[in-house]
Design an enzyme around this catalytic site. Structure first.
Site, mmCIF file in Angstrom:
data_model
loop_
_atom_site.group_PDB
_atom_site.id
_atom_site.type_symbol
_atom_site.label_atom_id
_atom_site.label_comp_id
_atom_site.label_asym_id
_atom_site.label_seq_id
_atom_site.Cartn_x
_atom_site.Cartn_y
_atom_site.Cartn_z
ATOM 1 N N HIS A 170 -8.410 -1.421 9.915
ATOM 2 C CA HIS A 170 -7.296 -0.607 9.427
ATOM 3 C C HIS A 170 -7.801 0.535 8.550
ATOM 4 O O HIS A 170 -7.312 1.670 8.647
ATOM 5 C CB HIS A 170 -6.324 -1.498 8.639
ATOM 6 C CG HIS A 170 -5.165 -0.748 8.047
ATOM 7 N ND1 HIS A 170 -4.307 0.024 8.804
ATOM 8 C CD2 HIS A 170 -4.732 -0.650 6.756
ATOM 9 C CE1 HIS A 170 -3.383 0.563 8.017
ATOM 10 N NE2 HIS A 170 -3.636 0.177 6.774
ATOM 11 N N HIS A 186 18.493 -7.921 3.142
ATOM 12 C CA HIS A 186 17.947 -7.141 4.256
ATOM 13 C C HIS A 186 18.784 -7.330 5.517
ATOM 14 O O HIS A 186 19.053 -6.360 6.245
ATOM 15 C CB HIS A 186 16.502 -7.550 4.532
ATOM 16 C CG HIS A 186 15.911 -6.868 5.735
ATOM 17 N ND1 HIS A 186 15.775 -5.502 5.817
ATOM 18 C CD2 HIS A 186 15.449 -7.377 6.913
ATOM 19 C CE1 HIS A 186 15.242 -5.190 6.990
ATOM 20 N NE2 HIS A 186 15.042 -6.294 7.667
ATOM 21 N N HIS A 204 9.127 -5.334 15.910
ATOM 22 C CA HIS A 204 10.156 -5.018 14.926
ATOM 23 C C HIS A 204 9.755 -3.774 14.122
ATOM 24 O O HIS A 204 10.570 -2.852 13.927
ATOM 25 C CB HIS A 204 10.340 -6.223 14.000
ATOM 26 C CG HIS A 204 11.487 -6.109 13.046
ATOM 27 N ND1 HIS A 204 12.794 -5.967 13.447
ATOM 28 C CD2 HIS A 204 11.520 -6.102 11.686
ATOM 29 C CE1 HIS A 204 13.583 -5.895 12.391
ATOM 30 N NE2 HIS A 204 12.829 -5.967 11.314
ATOM 31 N N GLU A 223 -8.633 -5.940 8.254
ATOM 32 C CA GLU A 223 -8.570 -5.032 7.097
ATOM 33 C C GLU A 223 -9.533 -3.859 7.253
ATOM 34 O O GLU A 223 -9.161 -2.695 7.016
ATOM 35 C CB GLU A 223 -8.876 -5.805 5.818
ATOM 36 C CG GLU A 223 -9.094 -4.950 4.575
ATOM 37 C CD GLU A 223 -7.857 -4.201 4.117
ATOM 38 O OE1 GLU A 223 -7.993 -3.324 3.242
ATOM 39 O OE2 GLU A 223 -6.756 -4.479 4.636
ATOM 40 N N HIS A 238 4.826 0.973 0.358
ATOM 41 C CA HIS A 238 3.663 1.405 1.137
ATOM 42 C C HIS A 238 4.041 1.788 2.561
ATOM 43 O O HIS A 238 3.668 2.855 3.061
ATOM 44 C CB HIS A 238 2.620 0.287 1.127
ATOM 45 C CG HIS A 238 1.278 0.715 1.621
ATOM 46 N ND1 HIS A 238 0.754 0.276 2.813
ATOM 47 C CD2 HIS A 238 0.337 1.541 1.088
ATOM 48 C CE1 HIS A 238 -0.441 0.807 2.989
ATOM 49 N NE2 HIS A 238 -0.714 1.574 1.956
#
Length: 314
Positions: free
Chosen positions: A74, A227, A289, A71, A136
């Site tokens: 990032h 999806h 992906h 975290e 996001h």
């Protein structure tokens, strides 16, 4: 004469620095996207607790766990790359302001970078619903695409491909814009799968349960299978466009190879999505992906740029 030569050399050096800055900013935005995906996939979003921009009540945390490292790293990458993107936007505005897309892309790059940072901060400080959080990744993707297109403009890729001489008929124009908008739907549903923890609700593939054909039983299965359906449709759609490009645009290499590449990327994206399910959310395939869908979206936005510059083919 000497002064003009010196000015020419200075301009080329200035332009070369801008090119490298664009490349660095594009790679940095890619790192932000993959870093955000890593935070989500490893459940590290609360690694710094309910503190922002600090971490666990400190400017620099002294207790480092895996979640804190992911975290906090990032956040550092986002802040550092954010500075790069602001400089790139201002620099491009000044150097390429005469190019019609430059100012719009510069604004989009900065605006959506700030917006995704604010959404991330709001999630840390107050928490957000899954359907909001799913935006996001998509918002970051718009910023990435803007930086990517700015970099292509700096390299004058459109001029090298004679974008002003490209002729595209109405049908391909419609499909290019349509599939690009639709790809955002696919991206959102994929992000929703992650944020609602629906990744393993259907352990089989391609059906939720291969031993029976039935409708989803709950919201999480609907999200997962929705999806998958959306992803299957985009594979078919881009495949159709690629066949069209191969048959009708072999004389326009950027359109020809652009759609062949897009089809390869969407196949890679679909394949890694399948492997993610079959390997029970393997982290490396999950990041691949995300990488493939990011590259695909960047390519699709470039093809939209070409459409906007092309002439109508009759």
């Amino acid at each position: 004469m000497v002064n003009s030569i010196e000015e020419g050399v200075s301009y080329l050096r200035y332009n070369r620095y801008l090119k490298w800055f664009g490349v660095a900013s594009t790679i940095g935005m890619l790192a932000i996207l993959l870093g955000g995906a890593l935070v989500t996939k490893t459940d590290s979003g609360m690694g710094c607790g309910r503190h922002w921009p600090g971490c666990n009540g400190q400017l620099i945390p002294d207790v480092i766990t895996a979640e804190v490292l992911i975290e906090f790293s990032h956040r550092l990458v986002t802040g550092s790359v954010g500075i790069f993107i602001v400089i790139l936007a201002v620099w491009s505005w000044k150097a390429l302001g005469h190019v019609r897309e430059t100012k719009f892309l510069a604004f989009m790059a900065v605006f959506f970078l700030i917006l995704q940072a604010l959404i991330g901060a709001a999630q840390v400080l107050w928490g957000q619903g899954d359907f909001i959080l799913a935006l996001h990744f998509g918002i970051s993707l718009i910023s990435f695409a803007s930086v990517f297109l700015l970099t292509l403009l700096v390299f004058e890729v459109d001029q090298k491909f004679d974008a002003d001489k490209i002729r595209i008929e109405k049908s391909l124009r419609f499909h290019t814009i349509g599939v690009t908008i639709y790809s955002y739907v696919v991206i959102y549903t994929g992000a929703l799968v992650r944020h609602t923890n629906s990744g393993l609700v259907c352990s089989d593939w391609p059906l939720c349960r291969n031993n029976e054909f039935s409708l989803p039983n709950n919201m999480y299965e609907w999200i997962q299978m929705g999806h998958r359906l959306a992803a299957a449709l985009i594979v078919v759609w881009i495949g159709f466009i690629a066949i069209k490009a191969i048959k009708q645009y072999s004389d326009q290499r950027v359109i020809y190879w652009g759609w062949i590449t897009a089809f390869g990327l969407v196949l890679a994206q679909a394949t890694t999505g399948m492997i993610v399910v079959l390997t029970k959310l393997n982290l490396y395939f999950a990041l691949l992906h995300s990488l493939f869908i990011t590259l695909l979206f960047g390519l699709l936005t470039y093809l939209v740029l070409l459409v906007s510059r092309s002439r109508l083919k009759k």
